[in-house]
Enzyme design. Structure first.
Site, PDB file in Angstrom:
ATOM      1  N   LYS A   1       1.041  -1.331   0.097  1.00  0.00           N
ATOM      2  CA  LYS A   1       0.078   0.174  -0.103  1.00  0.00           C
ATOM      3  C   LYS A   1       1.208   1.173   0.074  1.00  0.00           C
ATOM      4  O   LYS A   1       1.687   1.382   1.013  1.00  0.00           O
ATOM      5  CB  LYS A   1      -0.889   0.082   1.143  1.00  0.00           C
ATOM      6  CG  LYS A   1      -1.851   1.305   1.120  1.00  0.00           C
ATOM      7  CD  LYS A   1      -3.119   1.188   2.466  1.00  0.00           C
ATOM      8  CE  LYS A   1      -2.075   1.645   3.685  1.00  0.00           C
ATOM      9  NZ  LYS A   1      -1.984   3.142   3.640  1.00  0.00           N
TER      10      LYS A   1
ATOM     11  N   ASP B   1      -3.578   4.322  -1.808  1.00  0.00           N
ATOM     12  CA  ASP B   1      -4.807   4.766  -0.796  1.00  0.00           C
ATOM     13  C   ASP B   1      -4.547   6.323  -0.775  1.00  0.00           C
ATOM     14  O   ASP B   1      -4.027   6.828   0.040  1.00  0.00           O
ATOM     15  CB  ASP B   1      -4.352   4.016   0.487  1.00  0.00           C
ATOM     16  CG  ASP B   1      -5.400   4.335   1.542  1.00  0.00           C
ATOM     17  OD1 ASP B   1      -6.325   4.897   1.055  1.00  0.00           O
ATOM     18  OD2 ASP B   1      -5.134   4.299   2.605  1.00  0.00           O
TER      19      ASP B   1
ATOM     20  N   LYS C   1      -7.327   8.195  -1.263  1.00  0.00           N
ATOM     21  CA  LYS C   1      -8.972   8.778  -0.766  1.00  0.00           C
ATOM     22  C   LYS C   1      -9.208   9.848  -1.351  1.00  0.00           C
ATOM     23  O   LYS C   1      -9.549  10.937  -0.669  1.00  0.00           O
ATOM     24  CB  LYS C   1      -8.487   8.894   0.785  1.00  0.00           C
ATOM     25  CG  LYS C   1      -8.049   7.739   1.719  1.00  0.00           C
ATOM     26  CD  LYS C   1      -7.955   7.982   3.261  1.00  0.00           C
ATOM     27  CE  LYS C   1      -7.511   7.025   4.015  1.00  0.00           C
ATOM     28  NZ  LYS C   1      -6.272   6.637   3.752  1.00  0.00           N
TER      29      LYS C   1
ATOM     30  N   ASP D   1     -13.343  15.089  -3.800  1.00  0.00           N
ATOM     31  CA  ASP D   1     -13.426  16.313  -4.520  1.00  0.00           C
ATOM     32  C   ASP D   1     -14.870  16.249  -5.529  1.00  0.00           C
ATOM     33  O   ASP D   1     -15.481  15.361  -5.305  1.00  0.00           O
ATOM     34  CB  ASP D   1     -12.300  16.752  -5.315  1.00  0.00           C
ATOM     35  CG  ASP D   1     -12.021  18.118  -5.364  1.00  0.00           C
ATOM     36  OD1 ASP D   1     -12.753  18.881  -5.589  1.00  0.00           O
ATOM     37  OD2 ASP D   1     -10.786  18.471  -5.030  1.00  0.00           O
TER      38      ASP D   1
ATOM     39  N   ASN E   1     -16.495  15.745 -11.193  1.00  0.00           N
ATOM     40  CA  ASN E   1     -15.447  16.031 -12.363  1.00  0.00           C
ATOM     41  C   ASN E   1     -14.128  16.245 -12.120  1.00  0.00           C
ATOM     42  O   ASN E   1     -13.190  15.537 -12.874  1.00  0.00           O
ATOM     43  CB  ASN E   1     -15.747  17.360 -13.106  1.00  0.00           C
ATOM     44  CG  ASN E   1     -15.298  17.524 -14.400  1.00  0.00           C
ATOM     45  OD1 ASN E   1     -15.268  16.602 -15.208  1.00  0.00           O
ATOM     46  ND2 ASN E   1     -14.296  18.690 -14.671  1.00  0.00           N
ATOM     47  N   THR E   2     -13.547  16.585 -11.013  1.00  0.00           N
ATOM     48  CA  THR E   2     -12.227  16.713 -10.545  1.00  0.00           C
ATOM     49  C   THR E   2     -11.556  15.237 -10.524  1.00  0.00           C
ATOM     50  O   THR E   2     -10.526  14.902 -10.825  1.00  0.00           O
ATOM     51  CB  THR E   2     -12.036  17.624  -9.237  1.00  0.00           C
ATOM     52  OG1 THR E   2     -12.278  18.738  -9.929  1.00  0.00           O
ATOM     53  CG2 THR E   2     -10.454  17.499  -8.910  1.00  0.00           C
TER      54      THR E   2
ATOM     55  N   THR F   1     -10.419   3.967  10.578  1.00  0.00           N
ATOM     56  CA  THR F   1     -10.233   3.167  11.871  1.00  0.00           C
ATOM     57  C   THR F   1      -9.662   3.994  13.037  1.00  0.00           C
ATOM     58  O   THR F   1      -9.707   3.409  14.270  1.00  0.00           O
ATOM     59  CB  THR F   1      -9.343   2.221  11.598  1.00  0.00           C
ATOM     60  OG1 THR F   1      -7.893   2.493  11.071  1.00  0.00           O
ATOM     61  CG2 THR F   1      -9.634   1.037  10.623  1.00  0.00           C
TER      62      THR F   1
ATOM     63  N   ARG G   1       2.834  -1.073  10.754  1.00  0.00           N
ATOM     64  CA  ARG G   1       3.985  -1.132  11.695  1.00  0.00           C
ATOM     65  C   ARG G   1       4.470  -2.581  12.093  1.00  0.00           C
ATOM     66  O   ARG G   1       5.609  -2.561  12.471  1.00  0.00           O
ATOM     67  CB  ARG G   1       3.355  -0.261  12.886  1.00  0.00           C
ATOM     68  CG  ARG G   1       3.832   1.046  12.847  1.00  0.00           C
ATOM     69  CD  ARG G   1       3.098   1.993  13.601  1.00  0.00           C
ATOM     70  NE  ARG G   1       1.606   2.388  13.456  1.00  0.00           N
ATOM     71  CZ  ARG G   1       0.958   3.239  13.749  1.00  0.00           C
ATOM     72  NH1 ARG G   1       1.020   3.767  14.865  1.00  0.00           N
ATOM     73  NH2 ARG G   1      -0.357   3.130  13.607  1.00  0.00           N
TER      74      ARG G   1
END
EC number: 4.1.1.23
Length: 230
Positions: free
Chosen positions: A34, A61, A63, A66, A69-70, A117, A209
């Site tokens: 990721k 990732d 996320k 907006d 269209n963007t 989370t 981690r």
């Protein structure tokens, strides 16, 4: 279909750190990794091309959130990178998610982030003014993502059964906040072990981690992979 490899969150600040981390793994071990916002914004598309060149699968990732269209325009670019999975934020709405899926097509899996989370019910109510439980909010976002034609959502393993019941059994659930038994939870507030995530029906797990900060990342990865597939 459940992915047998845990997705490794490459939460590093530099390219050199990633290269050093990958030296712990045999060259023929093809990982699913990721790339988050911090890393992508620091390095750019070069890191995606580098990792794909090594044969690794990529979960980008970012996320995206907006106007439709963007997001559509951004996704049309990301779809050329050869990535395997990418995220938008469900809070952007059905139209935004639908436009992203239309332009991405089958080039990669498109999944929506529901509630992070790290978000507690108190956070959700105070900051987002959502006066429901976390689970109710997550399930609602999942329904909207399904309505928009997305492949699945990012969610806590604790919400997987509810989401699949509200959408479809093949609607993908990608679950971060995974910690091996006995490890510290850090800033994640809704966590499960790899084995618990498997038992509850998660399709993908994301682990950071416990692998990247391990004394021996290769051993840590294989132990988590064993737990995930048990």
């Amino acid at each position: 279909m459940r992915e047998e490899r845990p997705i490794i969150a490459l939460d590093f600040p530099s390219f050199d750190d990633v290269k050093a981390f990958l030296e712990h793994f045999p060259e023929d071990e093809k990982l699913f990794v990721k790339i988050g916002m911090e890393f992508f914004y620091a390095i750019g598309p070069e890191i995606v091309h580098y990792l794909k060149g090594l044969g690794h699968s990529i979960f980008l990732d970012l996320k995206l959130h907006d106007i439709p269209n963007t997001v559509r325009s951004a996704m049309s670019v990301l779809g050329t990178f050869g990535i395997d999975m990418v995220t938008v934020h469900a809070a952007g709405g059905v139209e935004m998610m639908s436009e992203a899926k239309k332009v991405l097509g089958d080039k990669a899996k498109l999944v929506a982030v529901t509630q992070l989370t790290s978000t507690s019910e108190e956070d959700m109510r105070d900051c987002q003014n959502i006066q429901t439980t976390v689970q109710e909010s997550v399930v609602n976002y999942a329904r909207k993502a399904k309505e928009a034609g997305l492949d699945g959502v990012v969610c806590s393993a604790q919400e997987v059964e509810l989401i699949k019941a509200a959408t479809a059994e093949d609607f993908l659930c990608v679950t971060p906040g995974i910690r091996p038994a006995g490890s510290e939870i850090g800033d994640q507030k809704r966590v499960m072990t790899p084995q618990e995530a498997h038992q509850i029906g998660s399709d993908y797990i994301v682990v950071g981690r416990p692998i990247i900060q391990a004394e021996n990342p290769w051993d840590a990865y294989h132990e988590i992979k064993k737990q995930w597939n048990s």
